[in-house]
Design a protein around this motif. Structure first.
Motif, PDB file in Angstrom:
ATOM      1  N   LEU A 210       0.855  -1.184   0.000  1.00  0.00           N
ATOM      2  CA  LEU A 210       0.000   0.000   0.000  1.00  0.00           C
ATOM      3  C   LEU A 210       0.893   1.237   0.000  1.00  0.00           C
ATOM      4  CD1 LEU A 210      -2.855  -0.797   2.565  1.00  0.00           C
ATOM      5  CD2 LEU A 210      -2.988  -0.805   0.062  1.00  0.00           C
ATOM      6  N   ARG A 211       0.571   2.177  -0.868  1.00  0.00           N
ATOM      7  CA  ARG A 211       1.337   3.425  -0.921  1.00  0.00           C
ATOM      8  C   ARG A 211       0.955   4.347   0.215  1.00  0.00           C
ATOM      9  NH1 ARG A 211       0.432   7.995  -4.789  1.00  0.00           N
ATOM     10  NH2 ARG A 211      -1.196   6.682  -5.685  1.00  0.00           N
ATOM     11  N   ARG A 212      -0.366   4.483   0.421  1.00  0.00           N
ATOM     12  CA  ARG A 212      -0.884   5.330   1.504  1.00  0.00           C
ATOM     13  C   ARG A 212      -2.238   4.787   1.936  1.00  0.00           C
ATOM     14  NH1 ARG A 212       0.794   9.595  -2.164  1.00  0.00           N
ATOM     15  NH2 ARG A 212       2.905  10.177  -1.535  1.00  0.00           N
ATOM     16  N   ALA A 213      -2.678   5.231   3.119  1.00  0.00           N
ATOM     17  CA  ALA A 213      -4.000   4.858   3.605  1.00  0.00           C
ATOM     18  C   ALA A 213      -4.607   6.045   4.339  1.00  0.00           C
ATOM     19  CB  ALA A 213      -3.925   3.651   4.538  1.00  0.00           C
ATOM     20  N   VAL A 214      -5.902   6.253   4.113  1.00  0.00           N
ATOM     21  CA  VAL A 214      -6.676   7.257   4.841  1.00  0.00           C
ATOM     22  C   VAL A 214      -7.846   6.530   5.490  1.00  0.00           C
ATOM     23  CG1 VAL A 214      -7.978   9.410   4.737  1.00  0.00           C
ATOM     24  CG2 VAL A 214      -6.062   9.041   3.155  1.00  0.00           C
ATOM     25  N   VAL A 215      -7.979   6.663   6.790  1.00  0.00           N
ATOM     26  CA  VAL A 215      -8.999   5.932   7.551  1.00  0.00           C
ATOM     27  C   VAL A 215      -9.845   6.918   8.342  1.00  0.00           C
ATOM     28  CG1 VAL A 215      -9.391   4.254   9.394  1.00  0.00           C
ATOM     29  CG2 VAL A 215      -7.564   3.862   7.715  1.00  0.00           C
ATOM     30  N   GLU A 216     -11.156   6.778   8.241  1.00  0.00           N
ATOM     31  CA  GLU A 216     -12.065   7.604   9.047  1.00  0.00           C
ATOM     32  C   GLU A 216     -12.263   6.929  10.399  1.00  0.00           C
ATOM     33  OE1 GLU A 216     -16.695   9.074   9.115  1.00  0.00           O
ATOM     34  OE2 GLU A 216     -15.769   8.640   7.177  1.00  0.00           O
ATOM     35  N   GLY A 217     -11.843   7.604  11.453  1.00  0.00           N
ATOM     36  CA  GLY A 217     -11.898   7.030  12.789  1.00  0.00           C
ATOM     37  C   GLY A 217     -10.507   6.611  13.242  1.00  0.00           C
ATOM     38  N   ARG A 218     -10.434   6.041  14.432  1.00  0.00           N
ATOM     39  CA  ARG A 218      -9.159   5.659  15.029  1.00  0.00           C
ATOM     40  C   ARG A 218      -9.186   4.195  15.466  1.00  0.00           C
ATOM     41  NH1 ARG A 218      -5.846   9.722  16.795  1.00  0.00           N
ATOM     42  NH2 ARG A 218      -5.042   8.401  18.482  1.00  0.00           N
ATOM     43  N   TYR A 219      -8.045   3.542  15.321  1.00  0.00           N
ATOM     44  CA  TYR A 219      -7.882   2.195  15.853  1.00  0.00           C
ATOM     45  C   TYR A 219      -7.594   2.272  17.349  1.00  0.00           C
ATOM     46  CZ  TYR A 219      -7.551   0.176  11.153  1.00  0.00           C
ATOM     47  OH  TYR A 219      -7.825  -0.243   9.884  1.00  0.00           O
ATOM     48  N   GLY A 220      -7.809   1.174  18.039  1.00  0.00           N
ATOM     49  CA  GLY A 220      -7.368   1.079  19.415  1.00  0.00           C
ATOM     50  C   GLY A 220      -5.857   0.955  19.473  1.00  0.00           C
ATOM     51  N   GLU A 221      -5.320   1.227  20.642  1.00  0.00           N
ATOM     52  CA  GLU A 221      -3.864   1.090  20.812  1.00  0.00           C
ATOM     53  C   GLU A 221      -3.500  -0.388  21.011  1.00  0.00           C
ATOM     54  OE1 GLU A 221      -2.123   3.386  20.028  1.00  0.00           O
ATOM     55  OE2 GLU A 221      -3.257   5.231  20.383  1.00  0.00           O
ATOM     56  N   PRO A 222      -2.300  -0.795  20.551  1.00  0.00           N
ATOM     57  CA  PRO A 222      -1.199   0.075  20.098  1.00  0.00           C
ATOM     58  C   PRO A 222      -1.234   0.407  18.622  1.00  0.00           C
ATOM     59  CG  PRO A 222      -0.455  -2.183  20.144  1.00  0.00           C
ATOM     60  CD  PRO A 222      -1.886  -2.224  20.639  1.00  0.00           C
ATOM     61  N   TRP A 223      -2.276  -0.049  17.902  1.00  0.00           N
ATOM     62  CA  TRP A 223      -2.248   0.065  16.451  1.00  0.00           C
ATOM     63  C   TRP A 223      -2.288   1.494  15.954  1.00  0.00           C
ATOM     64  CZ3 TRP A 223      -0.319  -3.995  14.586  1.00  0.00           C
ATOM     65  CH2 TRP A 223      -0.596  -5.249  15.152  1.00  0.00           C
ATOM     66  N   GLN A 224      -3.132   2.342  16.570  1.00  0.00           N
ATOM     67  CA  GLN A 224      -3.202   3.726  16.110  1.00  0.00           C
ATOM     68  C   GLN A 224      -1.839   4.407  16.223  1.00  0.00           C
ATOM     69  OE1 GLN A 224      -5.778   5.157  14.626  1.00  0.00           O
ATOM     70  NE2 GLN A 224      -4.776   7.143  14.373  1.00  0.00           N
ATOM     71  N   ASP A 225      -1.154   4.198  17.344  1.00  0.00           N
ATOM     72  CA  ASP A 225       0.162   4.812  17.533  1.00  0.00           C
ATOM     73  C   ASP A 225       1.168   4.263  16.529  1.00  0.00           C
ATOM     74  OD1 ASP A 225       2.140   6.408  19.162  1.00  0.00           O
ATOM     75  OD2 ASP A 225       2.996   4.393  19.414  1.00  0.00           O
ATOM     76  N   ARG A 226       1.162   2.970  16.296  1.00  0.00           N
ATOM     77  CA  ARG A 226       2.127   2.376  15.368  1.00  0.00           C
ATOM     78  C   ARG A 226       1.892   2.834  13.940  1.00  0.00           C
ATOM     79  NH1 ARG A 226       2.729  -3.963  16.540  1.00  0.00           N
ATOM     80  NH2 ARG A 226       4.381  -3.651  14.973  1.00  0.00           N
ATOM     81  N   LEU A 227       0.630   2.967  13.565  1.00  0.00           N
ATOM     82  CA  LEU A 227       0.318   3.465  12.219  1.00  0.00           C
ATOM     83  C   LEU A 227       0.689   4.935  12.074  1.00  0.00           C
ATOM     84  CD1 LEU A 227      -3.091   1.640  11.841  1.00  0.00           C
ATOM     85  CD2 LEU A 227      -1.167   1.400  10.243  1.00  0.00           C
ATOM     86  N   THR A 228       0.380   5.729  13.099  1.00  0.00           N
ATOM     87  CA  THR A 228       0.690   7.160  13.055  1.00  0.00           C
ATOM     88  C   THR A 228       2.183   7.394  12.946  1.00  0.00           C
ATOM     89  OG1 THR A 228      -1.298   7.658  14.342  1.00  0.00           O
ATOM     90  CG2 THR A 228       0.389   9.368  14.246  1.00  0.00           C
ATOM     91  N   ARG A 229       2.979   6.522  13.554  1.00  0.00           N
ATOM     92  CA  ARG A 229       4.432   6.664  13.505  1.00  0.00           C
ATOM     93  C   ARG A 229       4.997   6.513  12.094  1.00  0.00           C
ATOM     94  NH1 ARG A 229       7.342   6.468  18.324  1.00  0.00           N
ATOM     95  NH2 ARG A 229       6.036   6.193  20.196  1.00  0.00           N
ATOM     96  N   LEU A 230       4.221   5.931  11.191  1.00  0.00           N
ATOM     97  CA  LEU A 230       4.671   5.849   9.800  1.00  0.00           C
ATOM     98  C   LEU A 230       4.761   7.224   9.159  1.00  0.00           C
ATOM     99  CD1 LEU A 230       2.547   2.811   8.548  1.00  0.00           C
ATOM    100  CD2 LEU A 230       4.960   2.800   9.221  1.00  0.00           C
ATOM    101  N   GLY A 231       4.054   8.197   9.734  1.00  0.00           N
ATOM    102  CA  GLY A 231       4.074   9.557   9.225  1.00  0.00           C
ATOM    103  C   GLY A 231       2.960   9.825   8.233  1.00  0.00           C
ATOM    104  N   PRO A 232       2.654  11.099   7.983  1.00  0.00           N
ATOM    105  CA  PRO A 232       1.530  11.465   7.108  1.00  0.00           C
ATOM    106  C   PRO A 232       1.750  11.110   5.641  1.00  0.00           C
ATOM    107  CG  PRO A 232       2.771  13.408   7.754  1.00  0.00           C
ATOM    108  CD  PRO A 232       3.302  12.278   8.584  1.00  0.00           C
ATOM    109  N   HIS A 233       2.988  10.803   5.245  1.00  0.00           N
ATOM    110  CA  HIS A 233       3.198  10.320   3.883  1.00  0.00           C
ATOM    111  C   HIS A 233       2.530   8.977   3.653  1.00  0.00           C
ATOM    112  CE1 HIS A 233       5.900  13.273   2.187  1.00  0.00           C
ATOM    113  NE2 HIS A 233       6.678  13.219   3.244  1.00  0.00           N
TER     114      HIS A 233
END
Length: 311
Positions: free
Chosen positions: A246-269
Motif C-alpha cells: 500500500l502506498r498510503r492509507a486514509v482511515v475515518e476514525g481511530r484504531y485502538g492502541e497500540p495500532w493507532q500509535d504504530r500506524l501514526t508513527r509511519l508519518g503522514p506520507h
C-alpha cells in the motif's frame, strides 16, 4: 399532533418549524410524561452526540412508540444494532427508518483519494519536494461494497476517467452492462488490480474483513470512509504500508492502541486518520436527513408507506 422524542443533537429551528407544519412536535428525551405519550423516536449522532439506544427498557417506557428514525446513510439494518435492539422493535411492531440522502460520503471518499494521491497532508506538514502521484484518470478503482454509497463513488470515478471493479455479497449485473462497466472480483484480485481501494461495505461486516488480501496490492492507495476502522485489519494495514504494497492509507476514525500509535508513527506520507463521521456530517447531509425524517414521520402518522424503512 404526533409527538417525537429527539435523542442526540436538537433539530435546527427550520426543521422544528417544518415538523410543526406537518403535524409533528419534536421534544427532547428526559421527560417521563413525554415518553409515555411519544409515538416516534428520532436519533442522530450529529455533533458527536451518542443517543440512548432503543432497548427493551426504553420500549417499556414508551408504550405508544410506533416508529424509530435514525438520521444515517446506511440501508443495512445490522449497521444500527449499536443504537436499536432490532429483535425488540420487531416484537413490539415498531418500524425503523433511515435517511440515506445526499452524496456526502461519496464526495468525501473521492476527496480523500485526491488528497492521498497528491500527499496533501504530508505536503502541508513535512518539507518535501517530491510528490509520488498516480492520478485518478485511467486508474483502476476497486470498491469493497457496491451499495448506494459505493455505487455513487463508482459513478464519480467513471466521470473522472477511472475503471471500476468491485467486490460485494451480491452480484450487480446492471452495473457490468451499464455506464459503470464494473467488473466483479474476489477481494484478493480486487486488491491486486486496483490503484485505489475504497471501502463501503456494511459496518456490521466482520472485523478484519480486509486483511491478508492487501498483500496482493501493488502500491495502491486505501481509503476507508465507512466510519468503521475495524473493517481493515490493523496488523495487515501496518504490514502492507511498511512493505509498500500500500502506498498510503486514509482511515475515518481511530484504531485502538497500540495500532493507532504504530500506524501514526509511519508519518503522514503513509497513514492519515480523519475524525469519525467527518465523511457524512455536512450541512447538506443534515438538511436532507431532517427532511427525510419528517417525511418518514408524516407517512407513519398518516398510515402510508414509510420511506427508507428497514424494519
Amino acid at each position: 399532533m404526533l409527538r417525537a422524542l429527539v435523542a442526540g443533537e436538537n433539530p435546527p429551528d427550520w426543521a422544528d418549524a417544518a415538523a410543526r407544519d406537518a403535524g409533528i412536535e419534536f421534544v427532547r428525551v428526559g421527560d417521563d410524561q413525554v415518553q409515555d405519550e411519544a409515538v416516534a423516536y428520532v436519533m442522530n449522532s450529529f455533533g458527536r452526540h451518542e443517543p440512548e439506544p432503543v432497548t427493551v427498557d426504553v420500549l417499556a417506557r414508551m408504550p405508544k412508540l410506533r416508529i424509530v428514525v435514525y438520521l444515517g446513510q446506511s440501508q443495512e439494518p445490522q449497521d444500527y444494532t449499536s443504537f436499536v435492539d432490532l429483535d425488540a422493535i420487531r416484537s413490539a411492531g415498531v418500524a425503523l427508518a433511515t435517511t440515506p440522502a445526499g452524496d456526502a460520503v461519496a464526495e468525501a471518499a473521492i476527496g480523500m483519494m485526491i488528497a492521498a494521491d497528491l500527499d496533501l497532508v504530508a505536503a502541508a506538514t513535512v518539507s518535501s519536494s517530491v510528490i509520488n502521484r498516480r492520478g485518478l484518470s485511467g486508474a483502476t478503482l476497486g470498491i469493497v461494497g457496491l451499495g448506494q454509497i459505493g455505487r455513487r463513488v463508482a459513478e464519480i470515478g467513471v466521470a473522472m476517467g477511472m475503471k471500476i471493479c468491485y467486490t460485494s455479497r451480491h452480484e450487480h449485473p446492471e452495473e457490468v452492462g451499464g455506464n459503470l462497466h464494473a467488473q466483479r472480483r474476489g477481494l484478493d484480485d480486487l486488491c491486486a488490480e486496483s490503484d485505489f481501494i475504497s471501502v463501503h461495505t456494511s459496518n456490521s461486516a466482520p472485523a478484519g474483513l480486509i486483511g491478508t488480501a492487501l498483500e496482493r496490492a501493488r502500491g495502491a492507495v486505501l481509503i476507508n470512509s465507512a466510519s468503521a476502522p475495524k473493517l481493515v485489519d490493523p496488523a495487515a494495514l501496518l504490514n502492507t504500508l511498511e512493505s509498500g504494497n500500500l502506498r498510503r492509507a486514509v482511515v475515518e476514525g481511530r484504531y485502538g492502541e497500540p495500532w493507532q500509535d504504530r500506524l501514526t508513527r509511519l508519518g503522514p506520507h503513509r497513514f492519515v486518520s480523519v475524525p469519525l463521521y467527518s465523511s457524512w456530517d455536512t450541512p447538506a447531509a443534515r438538511e436532507a436527513g431532517w427532511n427525510q425524517a419528517i417525511a418518514a414521520l408524516s407517512a407513519a402518522s398518516d398510515g402510508l408507506v414509510i420511506p427508507n424503512r428497514l424494519v
